[in-house]
Design an enzyme around this catalytic site. Structure first.
Site, PDB file in Angstrom:
ATOM      1  N   CYS A 103      -2.535  67.862  43.385  1.00 17.32           N
ATOM      2  CA  CYS A 103      -4.030  68.130  43.438  1.00 17.32           C
ATOM      3  C   CYS A 103      -4.625  68.260  42.138  1.00 17.32           C
ATOM      4  O   CYS A 103      -5.538  67.555  41.825  1.00 17.32           O
ATOM      5  CB  CYS A 103      -4.471  69.159  44.482  1.00 17.32           C
ATOM      6  SG  CYS A 103      -6.030  69.402  44.615  1.00 17.32           S
ATOM      7  N   CYS A 200      -3.627  74.279  50.060  1.00 17.95           N
ATOM      8  CA  CYS A 200      -5.011  74.390  50.371  1.00 17.95           C
ATOM      9  C   CYS A 200      -5.508  73.760  51.694  1.00 17.95           C
ATOM     10  O   CYS A 200      -6.643  74.391  52.069  1.00 17.95           O
ATOM     11  CB  CYS A 200      -5.721  73.594  49.143  1.00 17.95           C
ATOM     12  SG  CYS A 200      -4.887  71.940  48.985  1.00 17.95           S
TER      13      CYS A 200
END
Length: 368
Positions: A103, A200
Protein backbone atom coordinates in the site's frame (compact mmCIF):
# COMPACT_ATOMS: atom_id res chain seq x y z
CA UNK A 1 15.26 18.25 6.08
CA UNK A 2 15.07 22.06 5.74
CA UNK A 3 12.49 23.50 3.34
CA UNK A 4 11.35 27.05 2.56
CA UNK A 5 8.38 28.37 4.51
CA UNK A 6 6.26 29.30 1.49
CA UNK A 7 5.99 25.71 0.25
CA UNK A 8 2.67 23.89 -0.14
CA UNK A 9 2.36 20.58 1.70
CA UNK A 10 -0.43 18.01 1.41
CA UNK A 11 -0.80 15.89 4.56
CA UNK A 12 -2.27 12.38 4.35
CA UNK A 13 -5.05 12.69 6.93
CA UNK A 14 -6.29 9.38 8.36
CA UNK A 15 -8.36 10.77 11.21
CA UNK A 16 -5.80 9.49 13.70
CA UNK A 17 -3.46 11.11 16.21
CA UNK A 18 -0.24 10.88 14.19
CA UNK A 19 -1.44 12.51 10.97
CA UNK A 20 -3.31 15.18 12.96
CA UNK A 21 -0.23 16.22 14.93
CA UNK A 22 1.76 16.05 11.71
CA UNK A 23 -0.58 18.64 10.14
CA UNK A 24 -0.51 20.83 13.27
CA UNK A 25 3.31 20.89 13.35
CA UNK A 26 3.53 21.98 9.72
CA UNK A 27 0.76 24.55 10.19
CA UNK A 28 2.56 25.98 13.21
CA UNK A 29 5.71 26.29 11.11
CA UNK A 30 3.75 28.51 8.71
CA UNK A 31 3.72 26.21 5.71
CA UNK A 32 0.78 26.22 3.32
CA UNK A 33 -0.91 23.07 4.60
CA UNK A 34 -3.82 21.12 3.15
CA UNK A 35 -5.06 17.64 4.02
CA UNK A 36 -6.14 14.70 1.90
CA UNK A 37 -8.22 11.76 3.07
CA UNK A 38 -7.77 8.55 1.08
CA UNK A 39 -10.53 6.00 0.79
CA UNK A 40 -8.84 2.75 -0.17
CA UNK A 41 -11.59 0.21 0.42
CA UNK A 42 -15.22 0.06 -0.72
CA UNK A 43 -17.58 -0.72 2.14
CA UNK A 44 -20.08 -2.88 0.28
CA UNK A 45 -19.43 -5.99 2.36
CA UNK A 46 -22.00 -6.76 5.03
CA UNK A 47 -19.33 -7.73 7.53
CA UNK A 48 -18.14 -4.11 7.71
CA UNK A 49 -14.47 -5.11 7.77
CA UNK A 50 -13.10 -1.67 7.03
CA UNK A 51 -15.45 1.22 7.64
CA UNK A 52 -13.81 4.56 6.87
CA UNK A 53 -16.87 6.67 7.74
CA UNK A 54 -15.78 7.44 11.32
CA UNK A 55 -12.20 8.12 10.23
CA UNK A 56 -13.38 10.58 7.57
CA UNK A 57 -15.55 12.39 10.11
CA UNK A 58 -12.58 12.64 12.48
CA UNK A 59 -10.37 13.96 9.66
CA UNK A 60 -12.99 16.58 8.74
CA UNK A 61 -13.30 17.76 12.35
CA UNK A 62 -9.53 17.95 12.77
CA UNK A 63 -9.04 19.94 9.57
CA UNK A 64 -11.83 22.30 10.60
CA UNK A 65 -10.16 22.88 13.96
CA UNK A 66 -6.75 23.43 12.35
CA UNK A 67 -8.32 25.60 9.65
CA UNK A 68 -6.94 23.60 6.74
CA UNK A 69 -8.74 22.42 3.61
CA UNK A 70 -9.42 18.69 3.31
CA UNK A 71 -9.35 17.00 -0.09
CA UNK A 72 -10.94 13.57 -0.51
CA UNK A 73 -9.79 10.92 -2.96
CA UNK A 74 -11.10 7.43 -3.65
CA UNK A 75 -8.26 5.06 -4.53
CA UNK A 76 -10.37 1.93 -3.97
CA UNK A 77 -10.09 0.61 -7.52
CA UNK A 78 -6.32 1.16 -7.56
CA UNK A 79 -5.99 -0.45 -4.15
CA UNK A 80 -7.94 -3.48 -5.32
CA UNK A 81 -5.84 -3.86 -8.48
CA UNK A 82 -2.37 -3.18 -7.13
CA UNK A 83 -2.60 -4.29 -3.49
CA UNK A 84 -5.53 -6.56 -2.73
CA UNK A 85 -5.33 -8.81 -5.80
CA UNK A 86 -1.64 -9.35 -5.05
CA UNK A 87 -2.53 -10.08 -1.42
CA UNK A 88 -4.96 -12.84 -2.46
CA UNK A 89 -2.61 -14.26 -5.10
CA UNK A 90 0.20 -14.63 -2.57
CA UNK A 91 -2.04 -16.27 0.03
CA UNK A 92 -3.22 -18.79 -2.56
CA UNK A 93 0.45 -19.64 -3.19
CA UNK A 94 0.89 -20.34 0.52
CA UNK A 95 2.82 -17.15 1.25
CA UNK A 96 2.06 -14.52 3.89
CA UNK A 97 2.19 -11.10 2.18
CA UNK A 98 2.37 -7.70 3.86
CA UNK A 99 -0.24 -5.48 2.15
CA UNK A 100 0.73 -2.43 4.23
CA UNK A 101 4.15 -2.35 2.53
CA UNK A 102 2.53 -2.71 -0.89
CA UNK A 103 0.00 0.00 0.00
CA UNK A 104 2.85 2.38 0.81
CA UNK A 105 4.56 1.52 -2.47
CA UNK A 106 1.56 1.64 -4.80
CA UNK A 107 -0.94 3.99 -3.13
CA UNK A 108 0.49 6.40 -0.55
CA UNK A 109 3.85 7.10 -2.15
CA UNK A 110 2.75 6.62 -5.74
CA UNK A 111 -0.90 7.50 -6.35
CA UNK A 112 -1.22 9.97 -3.47
CA UNK A 113 2.22 11.50 -4.03
CA UNK A 114 1.70 11.96 -7.77
CA UNK A 115 -1.82 13.34 -7.36
CA UNK A 116 -0.64 15.84 -4.75
CA UNK A 117 2.32 17.05 -6.80
CA UNK A 118 0.74 17.02 -10.25
CA UNK A 119 -2.92 17.86 -9.62
CA UNK A 120 -2.85 19.82 -6.36
CA UNK A 121 0.44 21.54 -7.23
CA UNK A 122 2.02 20.67 -3.89
CA UNK A 123 5.73 20.94 -3.26
CA UNK A 124 5.74 18.07 -0.76
CA UNK A 125 3.53 15.47 0.86
CA UNK A 126 3.67 14.58 4.55
CA UNK A 127 2.53 11.51 6.48
CA UNK A 128 2.43 10.52 10.13
CA UNK A 129 5.01 7.74 9.79
CA UNK A 130 7.59 7.24 12.53
CA UNK A 131 10.62 7.51 10.26
CA UNK A 132 13.09 10.21 9.20
CA UNK A 133 14.62 11.51 5.99
CA UNK A 134 18.07 13.10 5.94
CA UNK A 135 20.04 14.67 3.12
CA UNK A 136 23.66 13.57 3.50
CA UNK A 137 26.31 14.41 0.91
CA UNK A 138 23.61 15.36 -1.55
CA UNK A 139 21.66 12.12 -1.14
CA UNK A 140 18.31 11.58 0.55
CA UNK A 141 18.41 8.71 3.04
CA UNK A 142 15.67 6.91 4.97
CA UNK A 143 16.33 6.58 8.70
CA UNK A 144 14.58 4.87 11.58
CA UNK A 145 12.21 6.92 13.70
CA UNK A 146 13.56 8.15 17.04
CA UNK A 147 10.94 6.09 18.90
CA UNK A 148 12.38 2.60 18.53
CA UNK A 149 9.11 1.02 19.67
CA UNK A 150 7.13 2.79 16.92
CA UNK A 151 9.73 2.97 14.12
CA UNK A 152 8.00 2.32 10.78
CA UNK A 153 10.96 2.37 8.40
CA UNK A 154 10.39 -1.38 7.90
CA UNK A 155 7.22 -0.53 5.93
CA UNK A 156 8.98 2.11 3.81
CA UNK A 157 11.93 0.26 2.27
CA UNK A 158 10.41 0.40 -1.23
CA UNK A 159 10.88 4.19 -1.42
CA UNK A 160 13.39 5.63 -3.88
CA UNK A 161 15.52 8.77 -3.93
CA UNK A 162 13.11 10.68 -6.20
CA UNK A 163 10.22 10.04 -3.80
CA UNK A 164 12.27 10.87 -0.70
CA UNK A 165 12.92 14.36 -2.09
CA UNK A 166 9.19 15.06 -1.95
CA UNK A 167 8.25 13.42 1.37
CA UNK A 168 8.19 14.79 4.92
CA UNK A 169 7.84 12.82 8.16
CA UNK A 170 7.22 15.61 10.72
CA UNK A 171 6.83 13.32 13.76
CA UNK A 172 9.74 10.98 12.98
CA UNK A 173 11.91 12.78 15.53
CA UNK A 174 9.29 12.44 18.28
CA UNK A 175 8.24 9.64 20.59
CA UNK A 176 4.64 8.46 20.62
CA UNK A 177 3.87 9.75 24.10
CA UNK A 178 5.06 13.21 23.02
CA UNK A 179 2.77 13.09 19.98
CA UNK A 180 -0.22 12.18 22.15
CA UNK A 181 0.67 14.96 24.60
CA UNK A 182 0.70 17.46 21.75
CA UNK A 183 -2.73 16.23 20.64
CA UNK A 184 -4.04 16.72 24.19
CA UNK A 185 -2.39 20.13 24.52
CA UNK A 186 -4.07 21.46 21.38
CA UNK A 187 -7.35 19.89 22.49
CA UNK A 188 -7.88 17.40 19.68
CA UNK A 189 -10.83 15.12 20.44
CA UNK A 190 -8.96 12.16 18.94
CA UNK A 191 -6.04 12.53 21.39
CA UNK A 192 -6.93 9.21 23.05
CA UNK A 193 -7.91 7.43 19.83
CA UNK A 194 -6.29 4.01 19.60
CA UNK A 195 -3.64 3.32 16.98
CA UNK A 196 -4.83 1.32 14.00
CA UNK A 197 -3.59 -2.27 14.12
CA UNK A 198 -3.67 -5.22 11.78
CA UNK A 199 -4.18 -5.19 8.03
CA UNK A 200 -5.89 -1.95 6.98
CA UNK A 201 -8.81 -3.47 5.06
CA UNK A 202 -9.56 -6.13 7.68
CA UNK A 203 -9.53 -4.04 10.84
CA UNK A 204 -10.16 -5.93 14.09
CA UNK A 205 -11.75 -8.98 12.42
CA UNK A 206 -9.97 -12.32 12.27
CA UNK A 207 -7.84 -12.80 9.16
CA UNK A 208 -9.12 -16.34 8.60
CA UNK A 209 -12.74 -15.18 8.57
CA UNK A 210 -11.89 -12.45 6.09
CA UNK A 211 -9.89 -14.69 3.77
CA UNK A 212 -12.73 -17.22 3.67
CA UNK A 213 -14.81 -14.59 1.85
CA UNK A 214 -12.39 -14.75 -1.09
CA UNK A 215 -10.58 -18.11 -0.85
CA UNK A 216 -12.61 -21.31 -0.57
CA UNK A 217 -11.84 -23.74 2.22
CA UNK A 218 -9.79 -26.81 1.36
CA UNK A 219 -9.65 -29.15 4.32
CA UNK A 220 -6.64 -31.36 4.96
CA UNK A 221 -4.45 -32.95 7.61
CA UNK A 222 -2.29 -31.38 10.28
CA UNK A 223 0.74 -33.63 10.69
CA UNK A 224 3.82 -33.74 12.88
CA UNK A 225 7.38 -33.75 11.56
CA UNK A 226 7.34 -37.55 11.87
CA UNK A 227 4.19 -37.72 9.71
CA UNK A 228 1.63 -38.45 12.42
CA UNK A 229 -1.81 -36.97 11.69
CA UNK A 230 -2.97 -35.07 14.79
CA UNK A 231 -5.67 -32.77 13.46
CA UNK A 232 -7.48 -31.15 10.55
CA UNK A 233 -7.09 -27.75 8.94
CA UNK A 234 -9.54 -25.80 6.76
CA UNK A 235 -6.94 -24.61 4.23
CA UNK A 236 -3.16 -24.26 4.51
CA UNK A 237 -3.29 -20.70 3.15
CA UNK A 238 -5.18 -19.61 6.29
CA UNK A 239 -2.09 -20.24 8.43
CA UNK A 240 1.37 -18.70 8.67
CA UNK A 241 4.79 -19.98 9.67
CA UNK A 242 5.25 -19.74 13.44
CA UNK A 243 1.49 -19.62 14.13
CA UNK A 244 0.37 -21.12 17.43
CA UNK A 245 -3.19 -19.91 17.95
CA UNK A 246 -6.15 -21.38 16.10
CA UNK A 247 -4.66 -24.79 15.29
CA UNK A 248 -7.24 -26.68 17.34
CA UNK A 249 -4.74 -29.26 18.56
CA UNK A 250 -3.51 -30.06 22.05
CA UNK A 251 -3.45 -32.86 24.57
CA UNK A 252 -2.29 -35.34 21.94
CA UNK A 253 -1.75 -38.80 23.39
CA UNK A 254 1.90 -39.79 23.34
CA UNK A 255 3.11 -36.19 22.87
CA UNK A 256 4.49 -33.68 25.38
CA UNK A 257 2.10 -31.03 26.69
CA UNK A 258 3.92 -28.26 24.83
CA UNK A 259 2.33 -25.78 22.37
CA UNK A 260 2.36 -26.67 18.68
CA UNK A 261 3.61 -24.29 15.99
CA UNK A 262 3.28 -24.27 12.20
CA UNK A 263 6.72 -25.01 10.74
CA UNK A 264 5.85 -25.73 7.11
CA UNK A 265 2.96 -25.53 4.63
CA UNK A 266 2.78 -28.04 1.78
CA UNK A 267 0.39 -26.60 -0.79
CA UNK A 268 0.65 -29.51 -3.25
CA UNK A 269 -0.19 -32.16 -0.64
CA UNK A 270 -2.51 -29.80 1.27
CA UNK A 271 -0.94 -30.57 4.64
CA UNK A 272 0.04 -28.35 7.53
CA UNK A 273 3.21 -29.48 9.29
CA UNK A 274 3.65 -28.66 12.98
CA UNK A 275 6.23 -29.11 15.72
CA UNK A 276 6.33 -28.36 19.44
CA UNK A 277 8.06 -25.39 21.05
CA UNK A 278 8.59 -21.83 19.80
CA UNK A 279 12.32 -22.41 19.24
CA UNK A 280 12.28 -25.96 17.93
CA UNK A 281 14.90 -26.62 15.26
CA UNK A 282 12.29 -27.09 12.52
CA UNK A 283 11.13 -23.50 12.98
CA UNK A 284 14.64 -22.05 12.81
CA UNK A 285 16.44 -20.72 9.73
CA UNK A 286 20.09 -19.90 9.10
CA UNK A 287 19.17 -17.54 6.28
CA UNK A 288 16.84 -16.85 3.38
CA UNK A 289 16.57 -16.08 -0.31
CA UNK A 290 14.99 -12.71 -1.17
CA UNK A 291 13.64 -11.23 -4.41
CA UNK A 292 12.27 -7.88 -5.66
CA UNK A 293 15.15 -6.03 -4.03
CA UNK A 294 15.13 -2.24 -3.62
CA UNK A 295 18.26 -0.35 -2.53
CA UNK A 296 18.03 3.20 -1.21
CA UNK A 297 21.02 5.43 -2.06
CA UNK A 298 23.63 3.25 -0.35
CA UNK A 299 27.18 4.12 -1.51
CA UNK A 300 28.95 1.08 -0.06
CA UNK A 301 26.85 -1.48 -1.93
CA UNK A 302 29.25 -4.34 -2.64
CA UNK A 303 28.95 -8.03 -1.92
CA UNK A 304 29.29 -9.81 0.40
CA UNK A 305 27.69 -7.04 2.48
CA UNK A 306 27.58 -7.14 6.28
CA UNK A 307 24.68 -5.27 7.86
CA UNK A 308 21.63 -5.68 10.11
CA UNK A 309 18.22 -7.01 9.07
CA UNK A 310 14.62 -7.47 10.18
CA UNK A 311 12.44 -10.28 8.85
CA UNK A 312 9.30 -8.88 10.50
CA UNK A 313 8.10 -5.64 12.07
CA UNK A 314 9.34 -4.79 15.58
CA UNK A 315 11.89 -7.58 15.48
CA UNK A 316 15.27 -6.75 16.98
CA UNK A 317 17.95 -6.14 14.37
CA UNK A 318 19.75 -9.31 13.28
CA UNK A 319 23.40 -9.42 12.24
CA UNK A 320 23.62 -10.81 8.73
CA UNK A 321 25.69 -11.12 5.58
CA UNK A 322 24.19 -10.54 2.13
CA UNK A 323 25.48 -12.48 -0.87
CA UNK A 324 24.71 -11.66 -4.50
CA UNK A 325 22.99 -14.39 -6.54
CA UNK A 326 21.78 -12.52 -9.64
CA UNK A 327 20.04 -9.28 -10.58
CA UNK A 328 16.79 -10.52 -9.06
CA UNK A 329 17.83 -12.53 -5.99
CA UNK A 330 20.13 -12.28 -2.99
CA UNK A 331 21.03 -14.69 -0.20
CA UNK A 332 20.97 -13.54 3.44
CA UNK A 333 22.89 -15.54 6.04
CA UNK A 334 22.16 -14.85 9.72
CA UNK A 335 24.80 -14.64 12.42
CA UNK A 336 22.50 -16.78 14.62
CA UNK A 337 19.45 -18.93 13.68
CA UNK A 338 16.17 -17.00 13.43
CA UNK A 339 12.68 -18.33 14.19
CA UNK A 340 9.63 -18.16 11.92
CA UNK A 341 11.15 -16.72 8.74
CA UNK A 342 8.06 -16.43 6.55
CA UNK A 343 7.93 -16.44 2.72
CA UNK A 344 5.94 -13.48 1.43
CA UNK A 345 7.01 -11.19 4.25
CA UNK A 346 9.77 -8.61 3.78
CA UNK A 347 13.38 -8.58 4.91
CA UNK A 348 14.67 -5.04 5.47
CA UNK A 349 18.32 -4.01 5.82
CA UNK A 350 20.00 -1.42 8.02
CA UNK A 351 23.40 0.12 8.60
CA UNK A 352 23.12 1.82 11.99
CA UNK A 353 19.86 3.85 11.79
CA UNK A 354 19.88 4.05 8.00
CA UNK A 355 17.47 1.82 6.07
CA UNK A 356 19.42 0.80 2.98
CA UNK A 357 16.67 -1.29 1.35
CA UNK A 358 14.95 -4.64 1.44
CA UNK A 359 13.08 -7.31 -0.50
CA UNK A 360 10.47 -10.06 -0.39
CA UNK A 361 11.35 -13.35 1.33
CA UNK A 362 11.08 -16.03 -1.36
CA UNK A 363 12.26 -19.00 0.70
CA UNK A 364 14.02 -19.77 3.94
CA UNK A 365 17.21 -21.73 4.53
CA UNK A 366 16.33 -24.24 7.29
CA UNK A 367 18.63 -24.99 10.20
CA UNK A 368 18.53 -28.71 9.43
Amino acid sequence: MIIKKNKKIIVAMSGGVDSSVCAWILKKQNYQVEGLFMKNWEEDDQEGYCSSTKDLLDAENICKKLNIYLHKMNFSSEYWEYVFENFLKEYKKGNTPNPDILCNKEIKFNMFLNYSIQELKADYIATGHYARIKKINGKYLLLKGIDTNKDQSYFLYTLNSIQLRKILFPIGHLKKNKVRNIAKKIDLKIAKKKDSTGICFIGPKKLKNFLSLYISEKKGDIVTISGRVIGKHSGVFYYTIGQRQGLGIGGIKGEYNIPWYVVEKNIEKNILIVAQGSYNKHLMSIGLIAKNINWINYDQLSFPLSCMAKTRYRQKDIICKIEYINNHHIKILFDCPVAAVTPGQSVVFYVSDICIGGGIIESRLPLL
